[in-house]
Write an enzyme that holds these catalytic residues in place. Structure first.
Site, PDB file in Angstrom:
ATOM      1  N   GLU A  85       0.764   2.514  -4.485  1.00  0.00           N
ATOM      2  CA  GLU A  85      -0.552   2.270  -5.088  1.00  0.00           C
ATOM      3  C   GLU A  85      -1.178   3.577  -5.562  1.00  0.00           C
ATOM      4  O   GLU A  85      -1.284   4.543  -4.806  1.00  0.00           O
ATOM      5  CB  GLU A  85      -1.461   1.552  -4.095  1.00  0.00           C
ATOM      6  CG  GLU A  85      -2.726   1.025  -4.732  1.00  0.00           C
ATOM      7  CD  GLU A  85      -3.489   0.063  -3.838  1.00  0.00           C
ATOM      8  OE1 GLU A  85      -4.720   0.061  -3.917  1.00  0.00           O
ATOM      9  OE2 GLU A  85      -2.849  -0.672  -3.064  1.00  0.00           O
ATOM     10  N   LYS A 279      -7.568  -4.537   4.260  1.00  0.00           N
ATOM     11  CA  LYS A 279      -6.385  -4.212   3.447  1.00  0.00           C
ATOM     12  C   LYS A 279      -6.423  -2.746   3.044  1.00  0.00           C
ATOM     13  O   LYS A 279      -5.402  -2.049   3.058  1.00  0.00           O
ATOM     14  CB  LYS A 279      -6.332  -5.112   2.212  1.00  0.00           C
ATOM     15  CG  LYS A 279      -5.092  -4.900   1.337  1.00  0.00           C
ATOM     16  CD  LYS A 279      -5.300  -3.870   0.248  1.00  0.00           C
ATOM     17  CE  LYS A 279      -4.035  -3.695  -0.589  1.00  0.00           C
ATOM     18  NZ  LYS A 279      -4.151  -2.599  -1.571  1.00  0.00           N
ATOM     19  N   ASP A 295       7.795   0.403  11.921  1.00  0.00           N
ATOM     20  CA  ASP A 295       7.800  -0.979  11.427  1.00  0.00           C
ATOM     21  C   ASP A 295       6.378  -1.385  11.008  1.00  0.00           C
ATOM     22  O   ASP A 295       5.565  -1.765  11.843  1.00  0.00           O
ATOM     23  CB  ASP A 295       8.312  -1.900  12.542  1.00  0.00           C
ATOM     24  CG  ASP A 295       8.429  -3.353  12.108  1.00  0.00           C
ATOM     25  OD1 ASP A 295       7.978  -3.689  10.992  1.00  0.00           O
ATOM     26  OD2 ASP A 295       8.964  -4.156  12.884  1.00  0.00           O
ATOM     27  N   HIS A 392      -9.807   4.480  -9.308  1.00  0.00           N
ATOM     28  CA  HIS A 392      -8.524   3.795  -9.241  1.00  0.00           C
ATOM     29  C   HIS A 392      -7.848   3.738 -10.615  1.00  0.00           C
ATOM     30  O   HIS A 392      -6.658   4.034 -10.749  1.00  0.00           O
ATOM     31  CB  HIS A 392      -8.713   2.381  -8.697  1.00  0.00           C
ATOM     32  CG  HIS A 392      -7.445   1.601  -8.606  1.00  0.00           C
ATOM     33  ND1 HIS A 392      -6.523   1.798  -7.598  1.00  0.00           N
ATOM     34  CD2 HIS A 392      -6.929   0.632  -9.400  1.00  0.00           C
ATOM     35  CE1 HIS A 392      -5.488   0.989  -7.773  1.00  0.00           C
ATOM     36  NE2 HIS A 392      -5.721   0.265  -8.856  1.00  0.00           N
TER      37      HIS A 392
END
Length: 442
Positions: A85, A279, A295, A392
């Site tokens: 991202e 998130k 993991d 962004h």
């Protein structure tokens, strides 16, 4: 019509690719080239990667980046991050710099206990199975003495076993809840091996128990597996400084903090906002977990479950003012390892841990929690000031230009133009097409 294939795993990598190209990729040689161009030229290294999973046909690359200037408990870190991202690493780096001048991050590990369960069907008398367990608990513990010998040398091992009657929730359902310390290992294989051995011992011992024999009702093992919900394996990270020092993006400290706390409060009570809020936290956490060979899927599952621990899904972070001090914190479960698995086997994971001065699992928990807190701070800071898209999409600009196959000259002109103009796929596409049609910026 396509037919199933037998023995796919026994084919060579070239044979697997040829089959894929012939059956699913329209005999496109370009597809074959794409798969092969990501093979590592170092055959020994490629063989190592091929061995991680079954049916490997290529490697899937993600950027390995560094977010520098993280001051954590008065020690400076450059944090490795693996993520695709666009704005995540830039946001983390900016947050690190922001708090570097305000005392940095403070962290502590609250607890490190992990757990697993042996799930049991038993439809007999509760008193019988409770008595049996109390009589055989020591035998169950002794059954794994060899398995946990090395773990005990490292300060870990089985902590306790308790029998839980859950028949109110599900008819005939009992479980053995087992708790563990696993030192610097994440411990999944160790825990699962212990659980399966305890389960086997329980089943064999129960067949010899008089009360079970007389009533011809025995406990039946359904399954034995660790849990990725580890609310007793907790780490906390926080930042703090006087409210007046929190000015940002032309906003005074008092106004900034007021809007910031309100944003967190919204994520506390609104599920739709909380999911996106968390998130963003996971952007930072997952990136460090991937970089260090841990993991991320188990951590994701456990953390999101923790966000729902009180019955409602809510924000993982907290913000408040105490005596004129702004405090922003996170408390999350993190079961991580710095030995075992890919942590030493994958060369880049090994390097990532080396960059972090070869931390133990507790220190890695602290660093990872900081990455999550930093990411959340950056997101909220953007949301309440310039808006999330401003930063962004600026970072995303190069990705859009690459999709449009822009030349280096076109990229230079686009970067300059979009310093003061809104970035979106449409606006960049129009800009590049205008460049190509007349060579001028309109």
């Amino acid at each position: 019509m396509l037919q199933p294939i037998l023995g796919f795993s026994k084919k060579t990598k070239d044979e697997k690719i040829d089959w894929l190209v012939a059956n699913y990729l329209n005999n496109d040689n370009n597809s074959k080239n794409v798969l092969k161009q990501y093979w590592n030229n170092d055959k020994k290294l490629q063989k190592l990667h091929d061995g991680f999973i079954e049916n490997t046909v290529s490697n899937y690359y993600l950027p390995f980046a560094i977010a520098p200037n993280f001051l954590i408990n008065k020690e400076l870190f450059a944090i490795p991050m693996v993520i695709e991202e666009s704005s995540v690493v830039a946001a983390a780096s900016n947050t690190a710099k922001f708090w570097l001048e305000r005392g940095g991050f403070k962290t502590e590990v609250i607890s490190t206990t992990k757990n697993g369960q042996i799930h049991i069907n038993f439809y007999g008398d509760d008193l019988v199975i409770q008595t049996f367990f109390s009589e055989t608990k020591s035998i169950l513990i002794e059954s794994i003495s060899e398995i946990e010998k090395n773990m005990k040398k490292r300060g870990g091992g089985l902590l306790d076993i308790i029998l839980i009657n859950a028949t109110d929730s599900l008819e005939g359902y009992y479980q053995l809840h087992c708790t563990f310390e696993t030192s610097d290992a994440m411990g999944a294989n160790f825990i699962n091996t212990c659980l399966e051995e305890i389960a086997k011992t329980l089943e064999n011992t129960s067949k010899l128990h008089t009360d079970f024999i007389l009533k011809n009702t025995f406990p039946e093992i359904v399954m034995s597996i660790l849990s990725n919900y580890v609310p007793e394996c907790l780490v906390k990270a926080q930042v703090s400084c006087p409210v007046e020092e929190m000015s940002a993006n032309g906003m005074d400290g008092k106004t900034f903090v007021s809007k910031f706390i309100r944003a967190v409060e919204i994520a506390k009570i609104d599920k739709r906002r909380a999911v996106t809020h968390n998130k963003g936290i996971m952007n930072g956490i997952d990136a460090v977990i991937l970089a260090t060979g841990n993991d991320f899927r188990s951590v994701e599952a456990g953390i999101h479950a923790y966000a729902s621990k009180n019955g409602n899904y809510t924000s993982l972070t907290n913000a408040k003012i105490e005596n004129g001090i702004f405090i922003f914190s996170i408390e999350i479960p993190l079961a991580l390892g710095t030995v075992g698995g890919l942590t030493k086997l994958h060369p880049l994971a090994n390097l990532a841990l080396e960059l972090l001065d070869n931390p133990n699992s507790r220190d890695l928990m602290k660093i990872t929690a900081v990455a999550g807190l930093a990411q959340n701070f950056a997101a909220i800071k953007s949301l309440i000031t310039t808006g999330i898209q401003h930063g962004h999409m600026k970072m995303h600009l190069i990705n859009i230009l690459n999709q449009l196959k822009a030349s280096e000259k076109e990229k230079e002109k686009a970067v300059e133009y979009f310093k003061t103009n809104m970035v979106s796929y449409l606006t960049v596409d129009l800009f590049v097409n205008k460049l190509r049609s007349n060579g001028k910026i309109l």
